[in-house]
Design a protein around this motif. Structure first.
Motif, PDB file in Angstrom:
ATOM      1  N   ALA A  15       0.834  -0.968   0.056  1.00  0.00           N
ATOM      2  CA  ALA A  15      -0.134   0.144   0.030  1.00  0.00           C
ATOM      3  C   ALA A  15       0.904   1.205   0.084  1.00  0.00           C
ATOM      4  O   ALA A  15       1.923   1.315   0.598  1.00  0.00           O
ATOM      5  CB  ALA A  15      -0.914   0.033   1.238  1.00  0.00           C
ATOM      6  N   VAL A  16       0.489   2.159  -0.731  1.00  0.00           N
ATOM      7  CA  VAL A  16       0.878   3.520  -0.691  1.00  0.00           C
ATOM      8  C   VAL A  16      -0.302   4.607  -0.754  1.00  0.00           C
ATOM      9  O   VAL A  16      -1.177   4.116  -0.972  1.00  0.00           O
ATOM     10  CB  VAL A  16       2.001   3.919  -2.107  1.00  0.00           C
ATOM     11  N   PRO A  17      -0.137   5.687  -0.491  1.00  0.00           N
ATOM     12  CA  PRO A  17      -1.078   6.652  -0.361  1.00  0.00           C
ATOM     13  C   PRO A  17      -1.926   6.804  -1.495  1.00  0.00           C
ATOM     14  O   PRO A  17      -1.516   6.859  -2.676  1.00  0.00           O
ATOM     15  CB  PRO A  17      -0.534   8.053   0.032  1.00  0.00           C
ATOM     16  N   GLY A  18      -3.488   6.294  -1.326  1.00  0.00           N
ATOM     17  CA  GLY A  18      -4.191   6.221  -2.306  1.00  0.00           C
ATOM     18  C   GLY A  18      -4.153   5.159  -3.324  1.00  0.00           C
ATOM     19  O   GLY A  18      -5.121   5.046  -4.367  1.00  0.00           O
ATOM     20  N   ALA A  19      -3.243   4.079  -3.189  1.00  0.00           N
ATOM     21  CA  ALA A  19      -3.120   2.923  -4.150  1.00  0.00           C
ATOM     22  C   ALA A  19      -2.755   1.695  -3.317  1.00  0.00           C
ATOM     23  O   ALA A  19      -1.884   1.912  -2.263  1.00  0.00           O
ATOM     24  CB  ALA A  19      -1.954   3.254  -5.230  1.00  0.00           C
ATOM     25  N   VAL A  20      -3.154   0.587  -3.821  1.00  0.00           N
ATOM     26  CA  VAL A  20      -2.622  -0.624  -3.195  1.00  0.00           C
ATOM     27  C   VAL A  20      -2.307  -1.548  -4.582  1.00  0.00           C
ATOM     28  O   VAL A  20      -2.885  -1.272  -5.702  1.00  0.00           O
ATOM     29  CB  VAL A  20      -3.926  -1.537  -2.585  1.00  0.00           C
ATOM     30  N   ARG A  21      -0.901  -2.180  -4.391  1.00  0.00           N
ATOM     31  CA  ARG A  21      -0.627  -3.095  -5.532  1.00  0.00           C
ATOM     32  C   ARG A  21      -0.627  -4.418  -4.924  1.00  0.00           C
ATOM     33  O   ARG A  21      -0.187  -4.732  -3.809  1.00  0.00           O
ATOM     34  CB  ARG A  21       0.816  -2.762  -5.747  1.00  0.00           C
ATOM     35  N   LEU A  22      -1.530  -5.464  -5.672  1.00  0.00           N
ATOM     36  CA  LEU A  22      -1.464  -6.702  -5.316  1.00  0.00           C
ATOM     37  C   LEU A  22      -0.628  -7.451  -6.298  1.00  0.00           C
ATOM     38  O   LEU A  22      -0.570  -7.498  -7.361  1.00  0.00           O
ATOM     39  CB  LEU A  22      -2.929  -7.331  -5.472  1.00  0.00           C
ATOM     40  N   ARG A  23       0.313  -8.173  -5.521  1.00  0.00           N
ATOM     41  CA  ARG A  23       1.358  -9.247  -6.551  1.00  0.00           C
ATOM     42  C   ARG A  23       0.711 -10.423  -6.508  1.00  0.00           C
ATOM     43  O   ARG A  23       0.487 -11.084  -5.551  1.00  0.00           O
ATOM     44  CB  ARG A  23       2.550  -8.808  -5.881  1.00  0.00           C
ATOM     45  N   LEU A  24       0.398 -10.931  -7.719  1.00  0.00           N
ATOM     46  CA  LEU A  24       0.003 -12.008  -8.276  1.00  0.00           C
ATOM     47  C   LEU A  24       0.933 -12.974  -8.513  1.00  0.00           C
ATOM     48  O   LEU A  24       1.731 -12.898  -9.359  1.00  0.00           O
ATOM     49  CB  LEU A  24      -1.212 -11.999  -9.219  1.00  0.00           C
ATOM     50  N   ALA A  25       1.016 -14.284  -7.960  1.00  0.00           N
ATOM     51  CA  ALA A  25       1.783 -15.258  -8.346  1.00  0.00           C
ATOM     52  C   ALA A  25       1.292 -16.545  -8.210  1.00  0.00           C
ATOM     53  O   ALA A  25       0.509 -16.919  -7.443  1.00  0.00           O
ATOM     54  CB  ALA A  25       2.942 -15.372  -7.161  1.00  0.00           C
ATOM     55  N   GLY A  26       1.582 -17.639  -9.367  1.00  0.00           N
ATOM     56  CA  GLY A  26       1.227 -18.813  -9.463  1.00  0.00           C
ATOM     57  C   GLY A  26       0.092 -18.800 -10.469  1.00  0.00           C
ATOM     58  O   GLY A  26       0.112 -18.170 -11.595  1.00  0.00           O
ATOM     59  N   ASP A  27      -0.995 -19.777 -10.315  1.00  0.00           N
ATOM     60  CA  ASP A  27      -2.123 -20.180 -11.242  1.00  0.00           C
ATOM     61  C   ASP A  27      -3.395 -19.166 -10.828  1.00  0.00           C
ATOM     62  O   ASP A  27      -3.874 -19.720  -9.728  1.00  0.00           O
ATOM     63  CB  ASP A  27      -2.221 -21.508 -11.329  1.00  0.00           C
ATOM     64  N   LEU A  28      -4.068 -18.499 -11.655  1.00  0.00           N
ATOM     65  CA  LEU A  28      -5.250 -17.863 -11.427  1.00  0.00           C
ATOM     66  C   LEU A  28      -6.203 -18.633 -12.127  1.00  0.00           C
ATOM     67  O   LEU A  28      -6.243 -18.507 -13.275  1.00  0.00           O
ATOM     68  CB  LEU A  28      -5.389 -16.375 -11.973  1.00  0.00           C
ATOM     69  N   ASP A  29      -6.850 -19.438 -11.462  1.00  0.00           N
ATOM     70  CA  ASP A  29      -7.524 -20.413 -12.242  1.00  0.00           C
ATOM     71  C   ASP A  29      -8.962 -20.662 -11.281  1.00  0.00           C
ATOM     72  O   ASP A  29      -9.385 -19.834 -10.409  1.00  0.00           O
ATOM     73  CB  ASP A  29      -6.966 -21.580 -12.370  1.00  0.00           C
ATOM     74  N   ASP A  47     -10.011   1.216   2.546  1.00  0.00           N
ATOM     75  CA  ASP A  47      -9.642   2.424   2.335  1.00  0.00           C
ATOM     76  C   ASP A  47     -10.773   3.178   1.214  1.00  0.00           C
ATOM     77  O   ASP A  47     -10.511   3.093   0.035  1.00  0.00           O
ATOM     78  CB  ASP A  47      -8.269   2.547   1.505  1.00  0.00           C
ATOM     79  N   PRO A  48     -11.440   4.140   2.051  1.00  0.00           N
ATOM     80  CA  PRO A  48     -12.583   4.678   0.997  1.00  0.00           C
ATOM     81  C   PRO A  48     -11.730   5.677   0.345  1.00  0.00           C
ATOM     82  O   PRO A  48     -12.360   6.089  -0.708  1.00  0.00           O
ATOM     83  CB  PRO A  48     -13.299   5.216   2.297  1.00  0.00           C
ATOM     84  N   GLY A  49     -10.496   6.101   0.469  1.00  0.00           N
ATOM     85  CA  GLY A  49      -9.814   7.142  -0.161  1.00  0.00           C
ATOM     86  C   GLY A  49      -8.979   6.457  -1.607  1.00  0.00           C
ATOM     87  O   GLY A  49      -8.375   7.302  -1.918  1.00  0.00           O
ATOM     88  N   LEU A  50      -9.216   5.360  -1.546  1.00  0.00           N
ATOM     89  CA  LEU A  50      -8.074   4.493  -2.644  1.00  0.00           C
ATOM     90  C   LEU A  50      -8.844   5.154  -3.861  1.00  0.00           C
ATOM     91  O   LEU A  50      -9.728   5.276  -4.298  1.00  0.00           O
ATOM     92  CB  LEU A  50      -8.617   3.007  -2.468  1.00  0.00           C
TER      93      LEU A  50
END
Length: 130
Positions: A15-29, A47-50
């Motif tokens: 998380a950084v102010p105003g943003a979230v990064r989700l790092r995906l690893a593996g199989d999305l199935d 975070d309502p301010g996202l």
């Protein structure tokens, strides 16, 4: 007989102010797509301010139809809240899926990085065979 198992699907958040990064690893199935949707919903609720949700796909190994469906569900959730969704570091196979299905445009340009950082590009998608 050797048991060959793939590494589990994992999600990590940054998380950084105003943003979230989700790092995906593996199989999305079928088995893991619900996990991604739930985590994205948690980020939106927390975070309502996202302003931006970034899905970093650099370590993604596979994305099936349920994975694509989960990306669309997350897009609906972010759009309804006025949050911009970015898919960054898209592997070639994911770019190809998004292009063929016609949904690449809703996730922004593949080279865009929602947190203002540059990303590596692994080249153009492969040419269709046939």
């Amino acid at each position: 007989m050797t048991d060959v198992t793939s590494p589990p699907f994992s999600l990590t958040a940054e998380a950084v102010p105003g943003a979230v990064r989700l790092r995906l690893a593996g199989d999305l199935d079928h088995d893991t797509s619900e996990q991604l949707v739930e985590r994205a919903q948690e980020c939106l609720a927390a975070d309502p301010g996202l302003r931006e949700l970034v899905l970093d796909c650099a370590q993604l190994r596979l994305c099936d139809s349920m994975g694509v469906s989960s990306l669309l569900m997350i897009h609906r959730g972010t759009t309804s809240r006025g949050v911009v969704l970015h898919l960054v570091n898209q592997p070639a196979f994911l770019r190809r899926i998004l292009d063929v299905t016609g949904i690449q445009r809703i996730f922004g340009a593949p080279g865009a990085d929602g947190l203002g950082r540059s990303q590596a590009d692994d080249g153009p998608p492969p040419a269709p065979s046939g």
